[in-house]
Design an enzyme around this catalytic site. Structure first.
Site, mmCIF file in Angstrom:
data_model
loop_
_atom_site.group_PDB
_atom_site.id
_atom_site.type_symbol
_atom_site.label_atom_id
_atom_site.label_comp_id
_atom_site.label_asym_id
_atom_site.label_seq_id
_atom_site.Cartn_x
_atom_site.Cartn_y
_atom_site.Cartn_z
ATOM 1 N N CYS A 172 84.580 -55.053 15.944
ATOM 2 C CA CYS A 172 84.589 -56.392 16.081
ATOM 3 C C CYS A 172 85.754 -56.923 15.140
ATOM 4 C CB CYS A 172 83.327 -57.120 15.669
ATOM 5 S SG CYS A 172 83.308 -58.795 15.589
ATOM 6 N N VAL A 183 78.675 -61.366 14.382
ATOM 7 C CA VAL A 183 78.702 -60.708 12.886
ATOM 8 C C VAL A 183 80.216 -61.179 12.586
ATOM 9 C CG1 VAL A 183 77.392 -58.579 13.346
ATOM 10 C CG2 VAL A 183 79.649 -58.657 14.126
ATOM 11 N N GLU A 230 79.826 -66.489 9.417
ATOM 12 C CA GLU A 230 81.094 -66.839 9.918
ATOM 13 C C GLU A 230 82.023 -66.203 8.906
ATOM 14 O OE1 GLU A 230 81.501 -68.593 12.568
ATOM 15 O OE2 GLU A 230 79.471 -69.272 12.792
ATOM 16 N N SER A 231 83.064 -65.399 9.639
ATOM 17 C CA SER A 231 83.914 -64.655 9.047
ATOM 18 C C SER A 231 84.875 -65.368 7.960
ATOM 19 C CB SER A 231 84.829 -63.797 10.101
ATOM 20 O OG SER A 231 85.613 -64.781 10.646
ATOM 21 N N LYS A 269 70.926 -56.937 20.785
ATOM 22 C CA LYS A 269 70.835 -57.121 19.467
ATOM 23 C C LYS A 269 69.601 -56.881 18.703
ATOM 24 C CE LYS A 269 74.546 -60.608 20.278
ATOM 25 N NZ LYS A 269 74.784 -62.164 20.491
#
Length: 286
Positions: free
Chosen positions: A81, A121, A133-134, A108
């Site tokens: 990802c 993720v 949230e990245s 999941k």
């Protein structure tokens, strides 16, 4: 000692030094001094600068969550990802110890949905706190772990970097479509895609530095890198990037960064995963 040598060099050779070289030496001196202070600070609090990662297979629905080591930061991730890669890059750049829980995003696991109902993720878990949230995860890591700050101290420069990250987030959709559809990339999307590359080209040129953040990568570089890395692997990359020499040279420098190398996954493996994903049959554990 190295900082003192740089100062002597700048003073003793004023005629031979260009303004740009002098500026870079000053930046390097400041960076070394700050790094030295950060290392002293980290030693004082007993913080490890070794990035020790515990990896697992991709856990799915019905799998149990492994017990967490006391006080260890935990990252819920997916190996391929790009958003999770953002967090891994920041963790590697700062030398933070953490555990990885890789998750199957097609089937999941319940524990992922408990922490993020969207089932996305990265998810960061630390001392009872859960953050999703990245961009938020990466900003939090930069605030919690002060070694090697990834944003500039100047508030206006920091704001400029955040604008670049915001632009790139909107640009990632076009990059993803280009990588997915390749020859079937719609003409209107192609125009927007090349306009985005031209904007990046001009932005890097105007900064006049090796990386967005200066003499070494920072937050804006690591937030953009997952998609630029994939672009560099694309069969179309050679033809596309030949028209953007500044971006091409920038990508080559980023490939040599220690944090990028630390989390690198071979392009063949990543492409195999995405070929399966795009046909509806992703294989998570290659």
């Amino acid at each position: 000692m190295l900082c003192r040598t740089l100062r002597v060099l700048m003073i003793s050779r004023p005629v031979m030094m260009t303004n740009r070289a002098t500026q870079r030496l000053r930046q390097l001196e400041e960076s070394l001094a700050h790094s030295s202070m950060s290392n002293m600070s980290n030693s004082a609090v007993g913080m490890s600068t070794t990035n020790a990662v515990t990896t697992t297979r991709h856990l799915a629905k019905g799998d149990s969550l492994p017990p967490q080591n006391d006080g260890t930061l935990r990252l819920f991730s997916m190996k391929y990802c790009p958003y999770a890669l953002r967090a891994r890059l920041v963790l590697a750049a700062k030398g933070i110890q953490y555990e990885t829980i890789n998750c199957n995003l097609k089937n999941k696991p319940e524990f992922l949905l408990e922490r993020n109902p969207k089932g996305l993720v990265p998810v960061l878990e630390y001392k009872g706190h859960v953050v999703i949230e990245s961009l938020i995860v990466c900003d939090l890591l930069d605030e919690l772990y002060t070694q090697r700050p990834l944003y500039p101290t100047n508030p206006f420069s920091k704001a400029k970097d955040k604008v670049t990250i915001h632009f790139f987030d909107s640009f990632t959709n076009l990059l993803r479509k280009m990588l997915k559809y390749r020859e079937d990339f719609a003409p209107d999307q192609a125009v927007k895609f090349f306009d985005g590359l031209q904007r990046m080209e001009k932005d890097l040129q105007s900064r006049g530095t090796e990386f967005y953040s200066g003499i070494e990568p920072g937050m804006v570089d690591y937030m953009c890198w997952p998609w630029l890395e994939r672009l560099s692997w694309s069969p179309q990359a050679g033809g596309v990037l030949s028209n953007y020499p500044t971006i091409k040279a920038y990508i080559e420098r980023m490939h040599q960064d220690d944090a990028v190398k630390a989390v690198y996954i071979p392009s063949e493996e990543v492409n195999t995963f995405y070929n399966g994903l795009f046909t509806g049959n992703p294989v998570y554990d290659l």
